[in-house]
Design an enzyme around this catalytic site. Structure first.
Site, mmCIF file in Angstrom:
data_model
loop_
_atom_site.group_PDB
_atom_site.id
_atom_site.type_symbol
_atom_site.label_atom_id
_atom_site.label_comp_id
_atom_site.label_asym_id
_atom_site.label_seq_id
_atom_site.Cartn_x
_atom_site.Cartn_y
_atom_site.Cartn_z
ATOM 1 N N ASP A 295 19.420 -37.888 10.836
ATOM 2 C CA ASP A 295 18.907 -37.216 9.655
ATOM 3 C C ASP A 295 18.349 -35.881 10.147
ATOM 4 O O ASP A 295 17.354 -35.842 10.874
ATOM 5 C CB ASP A 295 17.807 -38.051 8.987
ATOM 6 C CG ASP A 295 17.349 -37.444 7.655
ATOM 7 O OD1 ASP A 295 16.577 -38.101 6.935
ATOM 8 O OD2 ASP A 295 17.758 -36.306 7.340
ATOM 9 N N TRP B 36 10.409 -41.750 6.883
ATOM 10 C CA TRP B 36 10.308 -41.235 5.520
ATOM 11 C C TRP B 36 10.439 -42.400 4.545
ATOM 12 O O TRP B 36 11.335 -43.232 4.684
ATOM 13 C CB TRP B 36 11.438 -40.224 5.311
ATOM 14 C CG TRP B 36 11.507 -39.572 3.984
ATOM 15 C CD1 TRP B 36 10.479 -38.996 3.270
ATOM 16 C CD2 TRP B 36 12.683 -39.384 3.204
ATOM 17 N NE1 TRP B 36 10.962 -38.460 2.107
ATOM 18 C CE2 TRP B 36 12.308 -38.674 2.032
ATOM 19 C CE3 TRP B 36 14.032 -39.725 3.365
ATOM 20 C CZ2 TRP B 36 13.221 -38.307 1.045
ATOM 21 C CZ3 TRP B 36 14.932 -39.368 2.382
ATOM 22 C CH2 TRP B 36 14.529 -38.661 1.225
ATOM 23 N N LYS C 98 14.455 -27.425 3.284
ATOM 24 C CA LYS C 98 13.329 -26.760 3.931
ATOM 25 C C LYS C 98 13.747 -25.489 4.643
ATOM 26 O O LYS C 98 13.121 -24.449 4.469
ATOM 27 C CB LYS C 98 12.671 -27.693 4.962
ATOM 28 C CG LYS C 98 11.844 -28.799 4.338
ATOM 29 C CD LYS C 98 12.694 -29.961 3.940
ATOM 30 C CE LYS C 98 11.847 -31.153 3.537
ATOM 31 N NZ LYS C 98 12.714 -32.231 2.984
#
Lengths: 420, 410
Positions: free
Chosen positions: B220, B139, B256
């Site tokens: 993560d 990311w 999300k």
């Protein structure tokens, strides 16, 4: 072979071997002096306990308040909107309304798009992003911080790796402003120094410069080319009138200063836990404002990506609806008036008890806090003997004073101070 | 000194480039074309292309609004206690011995980004090794977060462009060459941007290697439940490391899997060797947080806690979550089928092998630019597409665009 398997952790748990924690040398951190007070208060079983520690508003029953305008805004928001990411700079609508509060409804700076502004995580977040911005773009600068100030200010600039210096502010003997020494410090600081100023209702002392004094300060800042950064956490909360509370900022703007400003809605809209605020930086022109805003966003991205939406929606709903805004102004004035009333009551009670000390400063000071002048030892006695909780610098949160406890509080203060 | 508009001390500040990911949506919004597609930022969209607020989230929010006894006081620095406990149980498992032994400290943070930043700042202050290894690619915001926190960033091989899968040997070699004690960033599941995850067997090998070299795992976890549709399955990599008794950090995001993007809800957990250490670690985490934003926002965390602690709402959530994951899996299949049907050159099986919100198409920057210009399809220039942004209606457009791009642009 067996040894290799053990080393590779294929036998037994890693924890069962002698490898100790990576964090075994981590020291327990000191408790936050302000937030630690409320923790201690909550743990106290005494029915007489009084919390005049943390600066959160309480009504006359000692209860936290959610403003009516906020409840109505939330009713309108819930169920109606999505929870998509805000842009890195936050809610544009909220920022626009917020700037009008600080800079004026008809501000030319807003019209000319000369203000770089982003939604921030309340006042703390605004100060932190500014401190990081200062570090990145004026790496040789340092920040001048008043003595005393909100304790976390030091932490914010320290963690942003900006060196700190202090300037005189509070005058203990008069429990007022040490204006002469403050002006000396402003004059002797190197040209172009960065200064942290409390726009109104100085925390923790409640001591603000007068309008005349602000004009002198602004003039001297022009002479020296200093950068004024305003922390405005109590607009509306100090006098009850947001326009009046922004006077210091307006004076500086009239004089042409390109200021920075941290605004918080924690107190004046009672949105403490929502973490809503705004960081703004006045620039030379629109192009510069665009550049500065983009850089402020670059600092927000690796900290939290984009700010929380709920609190911003509340603010923009309230400020964007004329009726809700009117209601808000009324409620803010109500809170400020109650605090002003509490100051009068506390002072009168102490004088009636025959205290030989002067308590004029209780009503001279303004905003949520009163710098009582009590020593740490006296504060400890208040806590240990009377279950009264405040920070050891003698700061009393007037919002925690009610008609129900003002007598008890005055009595306790008199007890611990009468031999002084 | 100058009067009027004095020279700003910031007059020489240059305008920063648009964030590559968030800038995609900015460009998309500017595009006046009636037929356009935003496959940039990873936010879930329904079949109708609309953002989705989960029903269970709406209900929880309404409950909170209607509860007039609720106030808006500051949360503690570490956030909502209930939320923290429930978040730890969610990622580590309700029966996790680490939790039962009080070896875990969990602090509420601002979504995944905030959790990573707080963890990184803690490591920079209290950990002896200041190098973090991040997968190649990762990311875009990861290196920025770690660098600004004071860590030095190195990479380890991860994605193999040739296979569009995992470069497992490269990963092992690079981690093996890392200095003992180095920090290693691991995507718990649904690797962003590639969608390529290690298998359970490969995770076990990674674990053994890392423990043998004393490498510190920093997970993560932004897609728990979103990848496979199962919350437990998507947490397996994390739980594997915790069950060996070792230490690790985990950043959790509810952006999300609860659709709470803008509310910034997340948590940082640090699993320690002992309860005593966990207490001291927590006290130091507070010192990182206080000068950053004092305490975290209450709204989103309250909603999440309301859902997680109520077994009916929790079950409702898992059903809605699985539905999102299933829709994405079906989009993968549809896109793959559409490309097969068009006879698009190349092997597109990676679309159905990869997992989670994103597909790393393998398209290059020129092909991406072509698709944006000619077909008004917006994605990041690394060829990453958000499957969540696709629907049955829009798959044909995308397939046409990919077909045209690989046929005409090299």
């Amino acid at each position: 072979m067996a040894l290799r398997r053990i080393i590779l952790g294929q036998v037994g748990r890693v924890g069962e071997r002698s490898v100790s924690s990576w964090w075994r040398n981590v020291q327990p951190a000191a408790k936050d002096p302000i937030l630690g007070v409320t923790e201690a208060f909550l743990a106290d079983p005494s029915p007489d306990k009084v919390n005049v520690g943390v600066g959160a508003y309480r009504d006359d029953n000692g209860k936290p308040v959610v403003l009516e305008c906020v409840r109505e805004a939330e009713r309108r928001i819930a169920g109606n909107l999505n929870m998509e990411y805000l842009p890195m700079g936050g809610s544009a609508k909220m920022v626009e309304e917020t700037l009008r509060l600080a800079y004026g409804e008809n501000s030319d700076l807003i019209k000319d798009k000369r203000i770089a502004a982003i939604q921030s995580l309340s006042g703390t977040g605004a100060c932190r992003i500014f401190a990081e911005f200062q570090r990145r773009f004026c790496p040789d600068s340092q920040i001048y911080i008043p003595v005393p100030t909100w304790a976390n200010h030091h932490n914010v600039w320290r963690d942003a790796h900006v060196p700190q210096r202090t300037f005189h502010y509070y005058h203990p003997e008069s429990r007022g402003l040490d204006f002469a020494s403050m002006m000396d410090d402003i004059k002797s600081a190197p040209n172009g120094s960065f200064f942290l100023l409390h726009a109104c209702a100085h925390n923790p002392t409640g001591v603000d410069p007068s309008e005349e004094q602000w004009r002198e300060i602004s003039y001297q800042f022009k002479v020296k080319g200093h950068f004024p950064f305003f922390d405005m956490a109590y607009q509306g909360f100090a006098s009850g009138d947001p326009e009046r509370d922004a006077k210091s900022i307006r004076i500086f703007l009239e004089d042409g200063h390109l200021i920075g400003c941290a605004q918080s809605f924690a107190k004046n809209m009672g949105l403490y836990g929502q973490r809503v605020g705004c960081l703004s930086v006045v620039c030379g022109d629109e192009k510069e404002a665009v550049a500065v805003k983009s850089q402020l966003q670059q600092l927000a991205r690796p900290m939290y990506s984009n700010p929380p939406t709920h609190g911003a929606l509340i603010v923009s709903t309230v400020l964007g609806d004329p009726n809700l805004k009117k209601l808000w102004l009324k409620e803010v004035k109500g809170m400020a008036d109650r605090i002003i009333g509490a100051r009068i009551a506390l002072r009168q009670n102490l004088e009636k008890l025959g205290s030989s000390l002067s308590w004029k400063h209780i009503t001279n000071q303004i905003g949520m806090f009163c710098y009582s002048g009590l020593t740490p030892e006296q504060v400890d006695r208040l806590t240990n003997e009377f279950h009264i909780y405040m920070t050891r610098n003698g700061r009393i949160s007037m919002a925690g004073v009610t008609t129900g406890n003002v007598g008890y509080l005055a009595n306790a203060i008199h007890e611990v101070s009468k031999s002084a | 000194m100058a009067s009027g508009h004095g020279d700003s001390v910031f007059a020489n500040v240059v305008r920063a480039p648009e964030d590559p990911i968030l800038g995609v949506t900015v460009a998309y919004n500017k595009d006046p074309s009636p037929k356009k597609l935003n496959l940039g930022v990873g936010a879930y969209r329904t079949e109708e292309g609309k953002p989705l607020v989960l029903n269970v989230v709406r209900r929880a929010e309404q409950m909170l609004v209607n509860d007039t006894s609720r106030v808006k006081e500051y949360l503690p620095i570490v956030g909502l206690a209930e939320f923290n406990k429930l978040s730890a149980k969610l990622i580590f498992g309700v029966d996790s011995p680490a939790i039962q032994e009080n070896r875990v400290t969990t602090v509420q943070c601002l979504s995944g980004t905030g959790s990573l930043r707080v963890g990184a700042e803690f490591l920079a202050r209290h950990y002896h090794e200041h190098t973090i290894y991040i997968p190649q690619p990762t990311w875009g915001n990861h290196p920025k977060v770690f660098t600004i926190a004071g860590l030095s960033v190195k990479t380890y091989r991860y994605y193999s462009p040739e296979t569009r899968g995992l470069d497992f040997q490269g990963l092992l070699d690079d981690l093996n060459a890392a200095p003992s004690g180095a920090i290693v960033l691991l995507h718990a599941c649904a690797h962003n941007p590639t969608g390529v995850d290690p298998t359970p067997e490969q995770w076990e090998q990674i674990r053994q290697l890392m423990r043998s070299k004393g490498l510190l795992p920093f997970f993560d976890s932004a897609y728990q439940g979103f990848a496979s549709g199962s919350l437990d399955e998507d947490a397996q990599s994390v739980r594997m490391f915790v069950s060996d008794g070792g230490e690790c950090l985990v950043a959790q995001s509810y952006a999300k899997n609860m659709g709470m993007y803008g509310e910034r809800v997340g948590a940082l957990s640090i699993v320690c060797k002992s309860a005593d250490v966990a207490v001291r670690v927590e006290s130091q985490l507070k010192l990182v947080i206080r000068p950053m934003y004092s305490n975290p926002p209450i709204h989103g965390a309250s909603i999440v806690a309301t859902i997680l602690k109520d077994s009916h709402m929790y079950d409702e959530w898992t059903v809605e979550l699985k539905a999102m994951a299933d829709r994405i899996i079906s989009m993968r299949q549809k896109l793959f089928d559409a490309l097969q049907a068009r006879g698009t050159p190349g092997d597109w099986s990676h679309i159905i092998k990869q997992i989670g919100m994103f597909t790393f198409t393998g398209l290059n920057a020129q092909q991406v630019a072509f698709m944006t210009k000619e077909y008004h399809i917006y994605m990041t220039s690394d060829g990453r597409i958000s499957m969540a942004g696709l629907s049955s209606q829009t798959v044909p457009l995308l397939a046409d665009a990919i077909h045209a791009a690989v046929s005409t642009v090299v």
